[in-house]
Design a protein around this motif. Structure first.
Motif, short mmCIF file in Angstrom:
data_model
loop_
_atom_site.label_atom_id
_atom_site.label_comp_id
_atom_site.label_asym_id
_atom_site.label_seq_id
_atom_site.Cartn_x
_atom_site.Cartn_y
_atom_site.Cartn_z
N LEU A 1 -1.45 -0.75 1.74
CA LEU A 1 -1.52 -1.73 0.66
C LEU A 1 -0.17 -1.83 -0.03
CD1 LEU A 1 -4.97 -0.82 -0.92
CD2 LEU A 1 -4.41 -2.91 0.31
N LEU B 1 -5.04 2.34 3.08
CA LEU B 1 -6.38 1.74 3.06
C LEU B 1 -7.02 1.92 4.42
CD1 LEU B 1 -8.67 -0.09 1.98
CD2 LEU B 1 -7.28 -2.06 2.67
N ALA C 1 -0.33 2.70 -0.98
CA ALA C 1 -1.61 3.39 -0.74
C ALA C 1 -2.10 3.12 0.67
CB ALA C 1 -2.66 2.93 -1.75
N VAL D 1 -7.66 4.87 -0.11
CA VAL D 1 -8.84 4.06 -0.41
C VAL D 1 -9.59 3.83 0.89
CG1 VAL D 1 -9.70 1.86 -1.30
CG2 VAL D 1 -7.66 2.92 -2.33
N ALA E 1 -6.62 1.36 -5.38
CA ALA E 1 -5.32 1.88 -4.95
C ALA E 1 -4.47 2.33 -6.13
CB ALA E 1 -4.58 0.83 -4.13
#
Length: 318
Positions: free
Chosen positions: A284, A290, A288, A168, A162
């Motif tokens: 996250l 995920l 980021a 990600v 991340a």
């Protein structure tokens, strides 16, 4: 950040997901602790067939989304490693297979003279069969053409990825559970034997042959793949000679010629099983996105494109 997305894992799920994202214009990097040739995907039988994956409805949808894509790849088997091959699944009728069976073109119940000896019913179908080492190589080349890269890099925490990209995707197979803190992910051990093909041109499968294990014969360019086993929570990757002998004996009941075939290789793969395939997104710390794409059990090839497309929609916020 130089990448738009980091995909963790280089098996068939990770590489297919990376291809979909890269072909949508993202700068994609695959981070993996092992090469594609070292993954469980590389020793998989490679037949499109929903097996040991739940929930049934979602798996059916992902499988049927993958089927025409894999069938299209079969137009160039030398490049993609995928062929369309006729075969028989024994011990079931079409309405016993699950919600996906009605969506398979040409799948039908066998006539009595087509039903394998020892079984009272079976189905026939022409399905994609992937030579997995060749197919993984194709996916890597296709990813490269789309601008993606593969980096050998062990990932100990998803936060590391991340910090390198705003998206990600966790496609790490058995390792995905550890990275996600998900204790439900566990292996289902599969052992197989590769022999010189004594003239078998069609695939054969049966989910339960009376021993508690599946049986299958899959003709590949490099030999005839014989299987198999399905042992939950077994982590040992060492082939067991007595299991290999039992596999050959079970397959010989379908095609007696395999008893005289020279053994070329023994393989063991650990299917990444979960009570439900996990394809979902979260945020996250730091912002980021995920996306999880793991827990496909024995259906990784079968759901690969369907799950990759679903994961890409989540990654792009759709």
């Amino acid at each position: 950040m130089v990448s738009d997305a980091i995909v963790v894992g280089s098996g068939v799920i990770g590489l297919t997901t990376a291809v979909v994202l890269a072909e949508r214009g993202l700068r994609v990097e695959v981070w993996t602790r092992e090469t594609a040739a070292q993954t469980t995907s590389a020793v998989a039988g490679g037949l499109w067939w929903p097996y040991r994956a739940e929930p049934a409805g979602a798996v059916a949808a992902w499988s049927l989304a993958s089927l025409p894509i894999l069938a299209g790849l079969a137009r160039d088997p030398a490049e993609t490693g995928v062929r369309l091959v006729d075969g028989v699944h024994a011990g079931a009728s079409p309405d016993e297979l699950g919600p996906w069976a009605a969506g398979v073109p040409g799948l039908r119940e066998t006539a009595p003279h087509e039903t394998p000896r020892g079984y009272d019913r079976a189905v026939r179908a022409r399905l994609p069969l992937a030579d997995m080492p060749a197919h993984l190589g194709y996916l890597q080349r296709r990813l490269g053409r789309a601008g993606g890269t593969v980096t050998l890099r062990a990932v100990t925490a998803l936060g590391d990825a991340a910090r390198a990209a705003p998206i990600v995707v966790n496609c790490a197979g058995l390792g995905a559970g550890r990275l996600a803190g998900d204790p439900d992910v566990h292996p289902v051990r599969g052992q197989l034997v590769v022999v010189e093909n004594p003239g078998v041109h069609e695939w054969f499968t049966v989910t339960e042959d009376g021993t508690g294990d599946p049986a299958y014969l899959l003709p590949q360019p490099y030999g005839l793949v014989l299987g198999g086993t399905a042992h939950a929570h077994a982590w040992d990757r060492t082939p067991v000679p007595s299991l290999a002998q039992a596999i050959i004996a079970r397959c010989a009941r379908v095609h007696p010629g395999v008893t005289r075939a020279r053994v070329l290789a023994h393989h063991v793969g650990l299917r990444p099983f979960r009570h439900r395939v996990r394809v979902e997104a979260e945020r996250l710390p730091g912002g980021a996105r995920l996306v999880h794409n793991y827990g496909h059990g024995g259906s990784g090839v079968t759901v690969s494109w369907g799950c990759a497309l679903a994961a890409a929609e989540l990654a792009l916020g759709a």
